[in-house]
Scaffold this motif. Structure first.
Motif, PDB file in Angstrom:
ATOM      1  N   ASN A  51     -46.667 -26.415 -75.376  1.00  0.00           N
ATOM      2  CA  ASN A  51     -47.379 -25.876 -74.519  1.00  0.00           C
ATOM      3  C   ASN A  51     -48.685 -26.988 -74.231  1.00  0.00           C
ATOM      4  O   ASN A  51     -49.548 -26.810 -73.303  1.00  0.00           O
ATOM      5  CB  ASN A  51     -48.592 -24.902 -75.091  1.00  0.00           C
ATOM      6  CG  ASN A  51     -47.569 -23.470 -75.244  1.00  0.00           C
ATOM      7  OD1 ASN A  51     -47.540 -22.911 -74.065  1.00  0.00           O
ATOM      8  ND2 ASN A  51     -47.039 -23.123 -76.311  1.00  0.00           N
ATOM      9  N   ARG A  53     -50.373 -29.742 -71.940  1.00  0.00           N
ATOM     10  CA  ARG A  53     -50.297 -29.920 -70.405  1.00  0.00           C
ATOM     11  C   ARG A  53     -50.634 -31.266 -70.287  1.00  0.00           C
ATOM     12  O   ARG A  53     -51.342 -31.900 -70.025  1.00  0.00           O
ATOM     13  CB  ARG A  53     -51.507 -29.051 -69.921  1.00  0.00           C
ATOM     14  CG  ARG A  53     -51.209 -27.550 -70.078  1.00  0.00           C
ATOM     15  CD  ARG A  53     -52.542 -26.828 -69.294  1.00  0.00           C
ATOM     16  NE  ARG A  53     -53.764 -26.955 -69.851  1.00  0.00           N
ATOM     17  CZ  ARG A  53     -54.938 -26.684 -69.309  1.00  0.00           C
ATOM     18  NH1 ARG A  53     -54.620 -25.978 -68.250  1.00  0.00           N
ATOM     19  NH2 ARG A  53     -55.944 -27.010 -69.744  1.00  0.00           N
ATOM     20  N   ASP A  57     -48.837 -30.646 -61.740  1.00  0.00           N
ATOM     21  CA  ASP A  57     -48.146 -29.655 -61.135  1.00  0.00           C
ATOM     22  C   ASP A  57     -47.453 -29.993 -59.776  1.00  0.00           C
ATOM     23  O   ASP A  57     -47.372 -31.312 -59.433  1.00  0.00           O
ATOM     24  CB  ASP A  57     -49.359 -28.440 -60.688  1.00  0.00           C
ATOM     25  CG  ASP A  57     -50.617 -28.998 -60.004  1.00  0.00           C
ATOM     26  OD1 ASP A  57     -49.945 -30.134 -59.388  1.00  0.00           O
ATOM     27  OD2 ASP A  57     -51.533 -28.280 -59.698  1.00  0.00           O
ATOM     28  N   GLU A  58     -47.109 -29.017 -58.974  1.00  0.00           N
ATOM     29  CA  GLU A  58     -46.321 -29.343 -57.947  1.00  0.00           C
ATOM     30  C   GLU A  58     -47.216 -30.098 -56.923  1.00  0.00           C
ATOM     31  O   GLU A  58     -46.668 -30.708 -55.975  1.00  0.00           O
ATOM     32  CB  GLU A  58     -45.723 -27.801 -57.271  1.00  0.00           C
ATOM     33  CG  GLU A  58     -44.617 -27.460 -58.143  1.00  0.00           C
ATOM     34  CD  GLU A  58     -45.283 -26.708 -59.473  1.00  0.00           C
ATOM     35  OE1 GLU A  58     -46.543 -26.656 -59.585  1.00  0.00           O
ATOM     36  OE2 GLU A  58     -44.388 -26.235 -60.284  1.00  0.00           O
ATOM     37  N   SER A  64     -51.729 -30.600 -65.976  1.00  0.00           N
ATOM     38  CA  SER A  64     -51.707 -29.293 -65.238  1.00  0.00           C
ATOM     39  C   SER A  64     -50.809 -28.386 -66.155  1.00  0.00           C
ATOM     40  O   SER A  64     -50.821 -27.085 -66.293  1.00  0.00           O
ATOM     41  CB  SER A  64     -51.870 -29.249 -63.911  1.00  0.00           C
ATOM     42  OG  SER A  64     -52.802 -29.795 -63.382  1.00  0.00           O
ATOM     43  N   LYS A  65     -49.574 -28.954 -66.558  1.00  0.00           N
ATOM     44  CA  LYS A  65     -48.344 -28.243 -66.712  1.00  0.00           C
ATOM     45  C   LYS A  65     -47.767 -28.535 -68.031  1.00  0.00           C
ATOM     46  O   LYS A  65     -47.743 -29.850 -68.380  1.00  0.00           O
ATOM     47  CB  LYS A  65     -47.403 -28.224 -65.511  1.00  0.00           C
ATOM     48  CG  LYS A  65     -47.549 -28.060 -64.294  1.00  0.00           C
ATOM     49  CD  LYS A  65     -47.971 -26.235 -64.265  1.00  0.00           C
ATOM     50  CE  LYS A  65     -48.253 -25.675 -62.881  1.00  0.00           C
ATOM     51  NZ  LYS A  65     -48.436 -24.044 -63.225  1.00  0.00           N
ATOM     52  N   SER A  66     -47.151 -27.764 -68.640  1.00  0.00           N
ATOM     53  CA  SER A  66     -46.607 -28.154 -70.027  1.00  0.00           C
ATOM     54  C   SER A  66     -44.960 -28.335 -69.589  1.00  0.00           C
ATOM     55  O   SER A  66     -44.616 -28.231 -68.552  1.00  0.00           O
ATOM     56  CB  SER A  66     -46.774 -26.992 -70.894  1.00  0.00           C
ATOM     57  OG  SER A  66     -45.851 -25.824 -70.481  1.00  0.00           O
ATOM     58  N   ASP A  69     -43.368 -25.081 -68.483  1.00  0.00           N
ATOM     59  CA  ASP A  69     -43.861 -24.682 -67.011  1.00  0.00           C
ATOM     60  C   ASP A  69     -43.009 -25.702 -65.995  1.00  0.00           C
ATOM     61  O   ASP A  69     -42.606 -24.946 -64.952  1.00  0.00           O
ATOM     62  CB  ASP A  69     -45.233 -25.174 -66.858  1.00  0.00           C
ATOM     63  CG  ASP A  69     -46.428 -24.435 -67.576  1.00  0.00           C
ATOM     64  OD1 ASP A  69     -46.042 -23.253 -67.986  1.00  0.00           O
ATOM     65  OD2 ASP A  69     -47.433 -25.041 -67.901  1.00  0.00           O
ATOM     66  N   ARG A  70     -42.637 -26.987 -66.275  1.00  0.00           N
ATOM     67  CA  ARG A  70     -41.896 -27.679 -65.625  1.00  0.00           C
ATOM     68  C   ARG A  70     -40.376 -27.640 -65.741  1.00  0.00           C
ATOM     69  O   ARG A  70     -39.557 -28.371 -64.948  1.00  0.00           O
ATOM     70  CB  ARG A  70     -42.523 -29.357 -65.508  1.00  0.00           C
ATOM     71  CG  ARG A  70     -43.981 -29.414 -64.908  1.00  0.00           C
ATOM     72  CD  ARG A  70     -43.904 -28.902 -63.671  1.00  0.00           C
ATOM     73  NE  ARG A  70     -43.030 -29.502 -62.683  1.00  0.00           N
ATOM     74  CZ  ARG A  70     -43.137 -30.909 -62.088  1.00  0.00           C
ATOM     75  NH1 ARG A  70     -44.335 -31.553 -62.164  1.00  0.00           N
ATOM     76  NH2 ARG A  70     -42.403 -31.207 -61.423  1.00  0.00           N
TER      77      ARG A  70
END
Length: 207
Positions: A51, A53, A57-58, A64-66, A69-70
């Motif tokens: 988790n 980050r 992100d995109e 922003s992302k783990s 997430d990606r």
């Protein structure tokens, strides 16, 4: 339990001439298990690893992302040397969990990661082998994690909680009137008493 987590664009593990594992973008995790570690320590690190980050992100917004997430990969490598204690200049590894206990424990950690994420994206080295680990660190970004150290003795835990509560009460109340009055009385009784100013040898402390 300790972990060194590196954000990578690629990582591989080779044993002898054989490449046993490789990933593309994701995390390379070096994991050191101590003799005192329990399931609770493992669960904590698994949760944090998956988790954290550490990725953008995109839209390109950093942190922003783990990895989950990606949909990136994780390469986990057992590394007992993280539990090193130096004795002079010589490393000592007695705090590391013995291999016969560490291997099933380590395998259970991998299974926990696979259960929490996509099993095909969790890769491994070769436990106990002499490995060559190639890591292409992205950034570089390296995070050091350790599971929270806590007393196992309930009485000690209760004592620490009470001490913390007293500290919080003291901070919320501030210095008491009686404390200020006592300080004023000492000043009136001995106006030449040292306040710890420069030149007062008795007030100096060793570093």
């Amino acid at each position: 339990m300790k972990a060194i987590i590196q954000r990578v664009t690629a990582a591989t593990v080779t044993v002898g001439e054989e490449q046993v594992s490789s990933i593309g973008r994701g995390l390379c995790v070096l994991l050191g298990i101590s003799v005192e570690d329990t399931r609770k320590d493992a669960d904590y690190l698994v949760r944090k690893i998956l988790n954290l980050r550490l990725f953008e992100d995109e839209g390109g917004r950093a942190w922003s992302k783990s990895v989950m997430d990606r949909d990136f990969e994780v390469l986990c490598v057992s590394q007992f040397t993280l539990q090193c204690i130096l004795k002079g200049n010589k490393p000592d590894f007695h705090s590391a969990m013995p291999a016969e206990l560490a291997q099933p424990f380590y395998n259970s950690i991998l299974e926990s990661m696979r259960s929490a994420y996509k099993p095909e994206l969790i890769k491994d080295g070769k436990f106990g082998a002499y490995m060559q680990v190639q890591i292409q660190n992205d950034g570089p970004v390296t995070i050091e994690l350790a599971s929270p150290a806590g007393p196992t003795d309930a009485r000690l835990l209760s004592k620490q909680e009470k001490q913390q509560q007293r500290k919080e009460k003291t901070r919320s109340k501030g210095p008491s009137e009686s404390g200020r009055e006592k300080g004023a009385q000492r000043s009136r009784q001995d106006p030449n008493a040292s306040s710890g100013a420069e030149g007062d040898v008795s007030s100096e402390r060793e570093p």
